[in-house]
Design an enzyme around this catalytic site. Structure first.
Site, PDB file in Angstrom:
ATOM      1  N   ASP A 145      -7.546  -4.947  -7.032  1.00 55.55           N
ATOM      2  CA  ASP A 145      -7.046  -3.946  -6.070  1.00 55.55           C
ATOM      3  C   ASP A 145      -7.178  -2.531  -6.639  1.00 55.55           C
ATOM      4  OD1 ASP A 145      -5.632  -2.353  -4.300  1.00 55.55           O
ATOM      5  OD2 ASP A 145      -3.889  -3.676  -4.194  1.00 55.55           O
ATOM      6  N   HIS A 174      -7.272  -5.301  -1.995  1.00 48.63           N
ATOM      7  CA  HIS A 174      -6.049  -4.608  -1.562  1.00 48.63           C
ATOM      8  C   HIS A 174      -5.510  -5.161  -0.247  1.00 48.63           C
ATOM      9  CE1 HIS A 174      -3.138  -1.407  -1.228  1.00 48.63           C
ATOM     10  NE2 HIS A 174      -3.623  -1.031  -0.053  1.00 48.63           N
ATOM     11  N   SER A 202       0.842  -1.197   0.000  1.00 45.73           N
ATOM     12  CA  SER A 202       0.000   0.000   0.000  1.00 45.73           C
ATOM     13  C   SER A 202       0.883   1.257   0.000  1.00 45.73           C
ATOM     14  CB  SER A 202      -0.931  -0.048   1.222  1.00 45.73           C
ATOM     15  OG  SER A 202      -1.948   0.897   1.108  1.00 45.73           O
TER      16      SER A 202
END
Ligand SMILES: *[C@@H]1O[C@H](CO)[C@@H](O)[C@H](O)[C@H]1NC(C)=O
Ligand SMILES: *[C@@H]1O[C@H](CO)[C@@H](O)[C@H](O)[C@H]1NC(C)=O
Length: 303
Positions: free
Chosen positions: A230, A284, A172
């Site tokens: 994602d 994600h 991330s």
């Protein structure tokens, strides 16, 4: 404010999931077969992805005394920018691993319209090298708050272990920091073997940044994993001047086995995650079968 962001994120995730589920159901079987034919990575690369997913997962925990059972060299933290991570040393694989922590406030990032770019500069790079290179302002401020600390700890480790490979990794927002951090390490330790593994990396800079990262780190040393739909790798959009660097490895379907991961080409490959119409948040939060973020488990820290 916070609760409206959370509500927005959940609503958005739900709508996205339903929408993508429809698209997948409607996709003709022949195109799925063609996609599968072009896919497959080696078992050893899959194992590398699992390994560095675990390091990235451990970076979310407030303490990680023994990352994957290895030696913790330094846990670093900058209070002002809330930037954290750790450096580990794996003596059996002869690696020095720098893992950057992502944000636990993903919804803030997704709902934040401030994708302003700023001139790239970090210790170790000359002004000539960064000419025309622009990156996400928030990511750069965060990276530079820990860059000198990381560089000096790595230099000390390389004094004692000159042949160890350098690894930068993260998930991330932590993966954007790993990308910038790998550029910083490549500039400070030129010619030293290094690799970058990112998971769910948002676009981090402009096309000149992508070119700089590819030339300093080496395209063959960059592994940018994207899990199915994602949403984070889809932002900030290219229309705002952003471009991914190579090389994406798209885990286009679950489970995360070798035949479900495709090596893509270039920074923006229309046949990989760029083909996702609407991104989702749940995709994600899990990479290679591991939960990352609030779902991180302490077993990856040797506990
Ligand atoms: C990664 O973490 C999972 C969950 O803790 C564990 O089952 C697996 O063995 C780990 N793999 C590696 C290579 O660390
Ligand atoms: C590092 O590698 C070089 C060349 O392969 C070798 O000569 C040297 O002994 C190695 N150093 C250590 C500390 O292992």
């Amino acid at each position: 404010m916070v609760s409206s962001n959370v509500l927005f994120a959940f609503f958005f995730a739900l709508v996205s999931l339903l929408f993508v589920a429809d698209l997948v159901a409607a996709r003709p079987t022949t195109s799925r077969r063609n996609l599968a034919k072009r896919a497959a990575i080696s078992q050893s690369l899959l194992e590398d992805f699992v390994r560095y997913t675990n390091y990235s997962s451990g970076a979310y925990l407030s303490a990680c005394p023994s990352p994957l059972g290895n030696t913790l060299v330094l846990q670093f933290s900058d209070v002002a920018t809330n930037t954290q991570g750790h450096i580990a040393r794996d003596d059996s694989r002869q690696e020095i691993v720098v893992a950057y922590r992502g944000s636990l406030q993903l919804q803030d990032f997704l709902t934040d319209a401030d994708f302003a770019q700023t001139q790239f500069s970090t210790p170790g790079l000359s002004s000539g090298q960064v000419n025309g290179v622009f990156v996400h302002q928030g990511f750069l401020v965060a990276l530079n708050s820990v860059a000198s600390l990381v560089t000096s700890a790595v230099a000390q480790q390389l004094d004692e272990h000159p042949n160890y490979t350098l690894i930068a990794t993260g998930h991330s927002l932590g993966s954007a920091l790993a990308s910038l951090g790998a550029v910083s390490l490549a500039a400070n330790f030129p010619g030293h073997p290094m690799k970058l593994y990112t998971f769910g990396q948002p676009r981090t800079g402009n096309p000149a940044y992508a070119a700089l990262a590819e030339s300093l780190i080496g395209v063959e040393n960059i592994f940018r994993a994207v899990h199915t739909t994602d949403i984070v790798p889809l932002v900030p959009p290219q229309i705002l001047g952003y471009q991914h660097h190579a090389t994406q490895y798209w885990n286009f379907a679950d489970p995360s086995v070798t035949t479900n991961v495709k090596e893509c080409s270039g920074g923006e490959d229309p046949t990989c995650s760029d083909s996702v119409v609407l991104g989702t948040i749940p995709a994600h939060l899990e990479y290679f079968g591991q939960a990352l973020g609030v779902g991180s488990v302490s077993s990856v820290c040797g506990e």
